[in-house]
Each structure stands twice: as C-alpha cells, then as structure tokens.
Write an enzyme that holds these catalytic residues in place. Sequence first.
Site, short mmCIF file in Angstrom:
data_model
loop_
_atom_site.label_atom_id
_atom_site.label_comp_id
_atom_site.label_asym_id
_atom_site.label_seq_id
_atom_site.Cartn_x
_atom_site.Cartn_y
_atom_site.Cartn_z
N HIS A 45 -3.79 -5.37 0.17
CA HIS A 45 -3.49 -5.65 1.58
C HIS A 45 -3.48 -7.16 1.87
O HIS A 45 -4.38 -7.68 2.55
CB HIS A 45 -4.51 -4.95 2.48
CG HIS A 45 -4.32 -3.48 2.56
ND1 HIS A 45 -3.49 -2.89 3.49
CD2 HIS A 45 -4.81 -2.48 1.79
CE1 HIS A 45 -3.49 -1.59 3.30
NE2 HIS A 45 -4.28 -1.30 2.28
N GLU A 55 -1.75 -8.66 3.98
CA GLU A 55 -1.53 -8.91 5.41
C GLU A 55 -2.84 -9.17 6.16
O GLU A 55 -2.85 -9.91 7.14
CB GLU A 55 -0.77 -7.74 6.06
CG GLU A 55 -1.59 -6.54 6.46
CD GLU A 55 -2.09 -5.67 5.31
OE1 GLU A 55 -2.97 -4.83 5.55
OE2 GLU A 55 -1.60 -5.83 4.18
N CYS A 101 0.83 -1.20 0.00
CA CYS A 101 0.00 0.00 0.00
C CYS A 101 0.87 1.27 0.00
O CYS A 101 1.47 1.59 -1.02
CB CYS A 101 -0.98 -0.04 1.17
SG CYS A 101 -2.30 1.21 1.01
#
Length: 251
Positions: A220, A222, A112
Amino acid sequence: MSKSVVAIPCDFREFDGNVWHVVAHQYVRAAVEGAGVMPLLVPALETGNDIDEILDRVDGVLASGARSNVHPALYGREATDADGPFDPGRDATSLPLIRRALDRGIPLLAICRGIQELNVALGGTLATEIQDQPGVSDHRKPDVPDLDVAYGIRQDVVVKEGSCLAPVLGVGRVRVNSLHRQAIAATAPRLAVEAVADDGTIEAVSVIGAKAFAVGVQWHPEYWVRTDAPSAALFKAFGDAVRGYRKSKAV
C-alpha cells in the site's frame, strides 16, 4: 496547462440502506499529492460503462485496493465462503478497464486488489487464506483501530535486479506495508515478477512488453506517500508516465 487525469474504479458498497460508488480517500489523496494528477472516479457498474469512452478522457488508470476480492469464477474456480466478500460491479468495471488500458498503452498502477485484478485480467489465478499455507507468513492487516498502526511499514520485499521497478525503488530489500490474505497463485503469462516477500509471495509485477508504465504492487504505497521515500517514488514514477502519455496524445 491542465492536470493529467487518472481513472480510479469504484467499489459498490451499501451504507444505511443506500448503495454507493466509493473509493477510499487514501488513493484519491495519493493520486493528487503523490502523482500530481486529478482522479476521475469510475462507477462500479455491472453493465453500462463504456470502457473506451472512459479511457478517451483519461491519461492513466489506478486500480486501488478494496475489502472485496475478485470472484473466483473469473479465474476458473468455484467460490467458497473463504473467497469473499465479492463485488461484481467492481469486477465488471476494473478488469476490462485494465485490459483496454494495456491495449491502448495507457499507464497503469495496480495496488492490492488491483494487482490481483491485473493478474486475473491477463489469465492468472489467485490463492486465498495464504497464511494457512505451509511456510507462508501472515500478511493480513492487523485488527487494530489505529490505521497508522494497521498500515505500518513492517515487511521486506526483494526487488529483482533488472526489473522495471529497480530504477524506481532500487535493487534488493525495500520495507513496505503489505496487507492481504489473498495473493497471486499462477502468474499470468504476460506478467513478470518484480518483487517477492521472504516467504516467496509475489509482491510486485509488471506487464511484459507494455507500451507504457504498467505495474502492480501488493502493498500500500498510497498510505504513506507523504512521508515514505519508496512510496513517494512509486507514485512519482506513475505520475511522470501519466504526464508523458498526455503529452504524446497532444502531438
């Protein structure tokens, strides 16, 4: 054998009158559970960080997402209100950390804000409020309190054949959770485009000629690393590269 260590640059934030060096838990959790590494949080200092001393102690760098944006002065443009908020400490920490990690062949995963830092660090530029551009979709994070909804996997990206991400994610369409209002404008000369959204927005890059794993993604991975196969695969590939670098140092 002790675990490999990954540096994560902090954000500089104010809460209740105090200032803090912080990293969102989702990145720390993904480093530990998805990549199998231990995170070392690097303070967001405008001056005082010794980048090489930090990199001497780690085996990888994870440049995380954040609410702030890279300051436009760092890519040759005057700042407007639409470009903020800013975090000079994060800029002063993360950009040199990225450059030196690449110089030294230390594995890098940039997410990001991280992919935008990577682009700027290598000479590229950014575009802001991309949803206002003709033909560009609204990639912004939904304004809802439920984070599982806000970070929902709802957008396709197309991974290019022959890219370094192809063996990790496969070629063609991959469903991701890309949440942003800024994006790469002019791609840095050292970056190769790995994946794009249907509207042409650059969603992943790699560093051309990198000595180790060096990838940036706009989405994203994660957040869903525990349950989403592409997210898990990306963090595993990063973790494997980090462990490989650690082993090479021991030889």
